[in-house]
Design a protein around this motif. Structure first.
Motif, PDB file in Angstrom:
ATOM      1  N   LEU A 313       0.828  -1.206   0.000  1.00  0.00           N
ATOM      2  CA  LEU A 313       0.000   0.000   0.000  1.00  0.00           C
ATOM      3  C   LEU A 313       0.865   1.261   0.000  1.00  0.00           C
ATOM      4  O   LEU A 313       0.648   2.183  -0.798  1.00  0.00           O
ATOM      5  N   CYS A 355      -3.854   0.964  -6.579  1.00  0.00           N
ATOM      6  CA  CYS A 355      -4.466  -0.318  -6.201  1.00  0.00           C
ATOM      7  C   CYS A 355      -3.763  -1.523  -6.834  1.00  0.00           C
ATOM      8  O   CYS A 355      -4.051  -2.667  -6.479  1.00  0.00           O
ATOM      9  N   THR A 358      -1.490  -3.907  -4.144  1.00  0.00           N
ATOM     10  CA  THR A 358      -2.308  -4.694  -3.218  1.00  0.00           C
ATOM     11  C   THR A 358      -3.209  -5.674  -3.966  1.00  0.00           C
ATOM     12  O   THR A 358      -3.501  -6.760  -3.466  1.00  0.00           O
ATOM     13  N   LEU A 412      -9.762  -1.014 -10.201  1.00  0.00           N
ATOM     14  CA  LEU A 412     -10.536  -0.705  -8.996  1.00  0.00           C
ATOM     15  C   LEU A 412     -11.638  -1.746  -8.789  1.00  0.00           C
ATOM     16  O   LEU A 412     -11.842  -2.243  -7.671  1.00  0.00           O
ATOM     17  N   HIS A 415     -10.028  -4.974  -7.624  1.00  0.00           N
ATOM     18  CA  HIS A 415      -9.634  -4.896  -6.213  1.00  0.00           C
ATOM     19  C   HIS A 415     -10.851  -5.052  -5.301  1.00  0.00           C
ATOM     20  O   HIS A 415     -10.804  -5.799  -4.302  1.00  0.00           O
ATOM     21  N   TYR A 437      -9.650   2.321   1.352  1.00  0.00           N
ATOM     22  CA  TYR A 437     -10.117   3.242   0.321  1.00  0.00           C
ATOM     23  C   TYR A 437     -10.221   4.683   0.837  1.00  0.00           C
ATOM     24  O   TYR A 437      -9.829   5.617   0.134  1.00  0.00           O
ATOM     25  N   THR A 440      -6.614   6.104   1.535  1.00  0.00           N
ATOM     26  CA  THR A 440      -5.924   6.331   0.257  1.00  0.00           C
ATOM     27  C   THR A 440      -6.476   7.565  -0.448  1.00  0.00           C
ATOM     28  O   THR A 440      -5.707   8.410  -0.933  1.00  0.00           O
TER      29      THR A 440
END
Length: 491
Positions: A313, A355, A358, A412, A415, A437, A440
């Protein structure tokens, strides 16, 4: 509260003995050196060839990479996972490598068909067919690389690929002295790749692969068919990840301009540099995930995943903020005034890095848990999102920005799909997913706002000094608190 010198020394010694650190460090050092030489090679091509010729080279390269993604049939991760548990390793190695040879030949034929099906231009066709020869070599190399990962011998792969990158850079430098056509350059690159293959066979395979063992190993059509049917999820997973990026090249070449093709490839090349670290580390993380998951007690598996997740991250944040602050200055210096406005597109593409690391980790977790079919489904969903948004968007808006945003949106969705599944498996909590989320978005949004009023060098330095300090102190407190409680009880 103080950390003793001996304790610090012990931790450092333990770090260098850690298999993840040892294997990843070789990969990172190698990839960094390769990146320097290959990036310089790419910059030379962008500067030495006209945009129209450079764009055709990019298209041919995109087709070749697209075919290569499927030619391995996505069996690398399957091989690594199964190799660690099989008793008859020599037979498995020989069968795997021989299958890779057959798949390479089959997909080179596919490469030729695509050349004549998609493009009418003879020059582009010639480049696609020529560069496609690498598909055969790449399959064999990929097989040996997978063997090295399974045996934790990435050092061999690192050395050989570094030699290859130096040779490619040297070939590019020759253009300054004796300019030659892009066709000639492609032939030179094929020769370099063939040399790389021979180095892998002689040095990189630990004498586990020989012509004699391959010849004696029997692989029939039924074996190939059974392997693909049994592991078709890996085939799709391996292919979709490349399609997400390389189909964009084809769409851009058909709908937009050659200049857009070049701009997209430059942005992607910079993004490829950024993704090196998580990708290389993942080659060591994945076998360890498999190892931890094989234990009856899954405590180590969950703890290892959560620890690595934090580092992935932070890396995504670091890569994005660096590009956001400095790409306007660095890209024109590297690629010349022709691509002075490329930074806008590169910043858009780098939204995906928030993203990507991760998502890569969570994909490896699912495969380690033998949930590759679910991962395959998420890959397909992401691909549909990317291609549908990209196609409809480009047709109506005709902007490269649409392509970049569609890639980000697809990752996105990918993820979020992973998060939902991991929530169901109780590997993560709803709170931790929401925090990922929200924090971030707040971190990146705040950085963008501050960049309007604060010097980029000052902002980047202060942001990461504070972020790393908070992260380090947070980890330190986790170890200090139990010690303090212990003293309190004993006192």
């Amino acid at each position: 509260m103080e950390i003793s010198h001996n304790s610090f020394k012990t931790k450092i010694s333990g770090l260098f003995q850690n298999s993840l650190f040892k294997n990843s460090s070789w990969g990172v050092i190698s990839q960094m050196s390769q990146t320097v030489f290959l990036s310089l090679f790419f910059v030379i091509l962008a500067r030495m060839y006209p945009t129209a010729i450079f764009a055709k080279y990019i298209i041919a390269n995109a087709i070749y990479q697209l075919v290569t993604a499927f030619s391995t049939m996505g069996l690398s991760q399957w091989f690594i996972r199964e190799y660690m548990h099989t008793d008859d390793k020599p037979t498995m190695i020989s069968k795997f490598i021989k299958m890779q040879i057959y798949f390479g030949l089959i997909f080179y034929a596919v490469n030729i068909v695509l050349a004549f099906t998609i493009y009418d231009d003879q020059f582009t066709r010639a480049l696609i067919i020529l560069m496609g020869v690498n598909v055969i070599f790449d399959n064999l190399i990929n097989g040996i690389k997978s063997l090295n990962i399974a045996n934790f011998e990435q050092k061999k792969t690192a050395i050989i690929l570094t030699i290859e990158s130096v040779l490619k850079f040297a070939a590019g430098c020759v253009l300054f002295i004796y300019p030659f056509s892009i066709i000639t350059l492609s032939v030179v690159l094929i020769a370099i790749r063939f040399l790389t293959l021979n180095l892998f066979l002689v040095i990189g395979s630990s004498n586990l692969i020989t012509l004699k063992t391959l010849w004696r190993c029997s692989v029939t059509y039924l074996d190939l068919k059974a392997m693909v049917i049994m592991n078709w999820a890996f085939v799709i997973i391996g292919g979709v990840s490349i399609i997400n990026w390389r189909m964009s090249n084809i769409i851009i070449s058909k709908v937009l301009t050659a200049f857009d093709v070049a701009n997209y490839e430059i942005s992607f090349k910079i993004f490829s540099i950024a993704q090196i670290l998580p990708v290389v580390i993942s080659t060591s993380v994945f076998p360890l995930l498999v190892k931890h998951y094989s234990k009856p007690d899954k405590t180590d598996f969950f703890a290892f995943y959560k620890k690595v997740h934090v580092y992935y991250l932070l890396f995504g944040w670091l890569a994005y903020t660096f590009i956001y602050s400095f790409s306007d200055k660095l890209i024109p210096i590297a690629f010349g005034s022709t691509y002075i406005n490329n930074a806008v597109y590169t910043k858009q593409m780098f939204l995906t890095i928030l993203c990507f690391p991760t998502a890569l980790l969570q994909a490896n977790v699912l495969i380690a848990m033998k949930m590759e079919k679910q991962d395959m489904l998420f890959n397909i969903i992401a691909l549909i999102v990317n291609l549908s948004v990209c196609l409809f968007g480009v047709l109506y808006i005709k902007s490269l920005s649409v392509v970049n945003y569609s890639i980000f949106l697809s990752f996105l969705v990918f993820h979020i799909s992973q998060d939902i599944l991991l929530l169901g498996r109780k590997m993560v909590s709803l709170l931790s997913v929401i925090k990922f989320y929200v924090i971030t978005a707040a971190f990146i949004g705040g950085y963008m706002l501050l960049s309007n009023v604060v010097n980029p060098y000052v902002l980047f330095t202060l942001t990461w000094a504070v972020t790393l300090a908070v992260t380090f102190m947070g980890n330190k407190l986790q170890y200090v608190k139990p010690a303090v409680l212990s003293k309190g009880v004993n006192g």
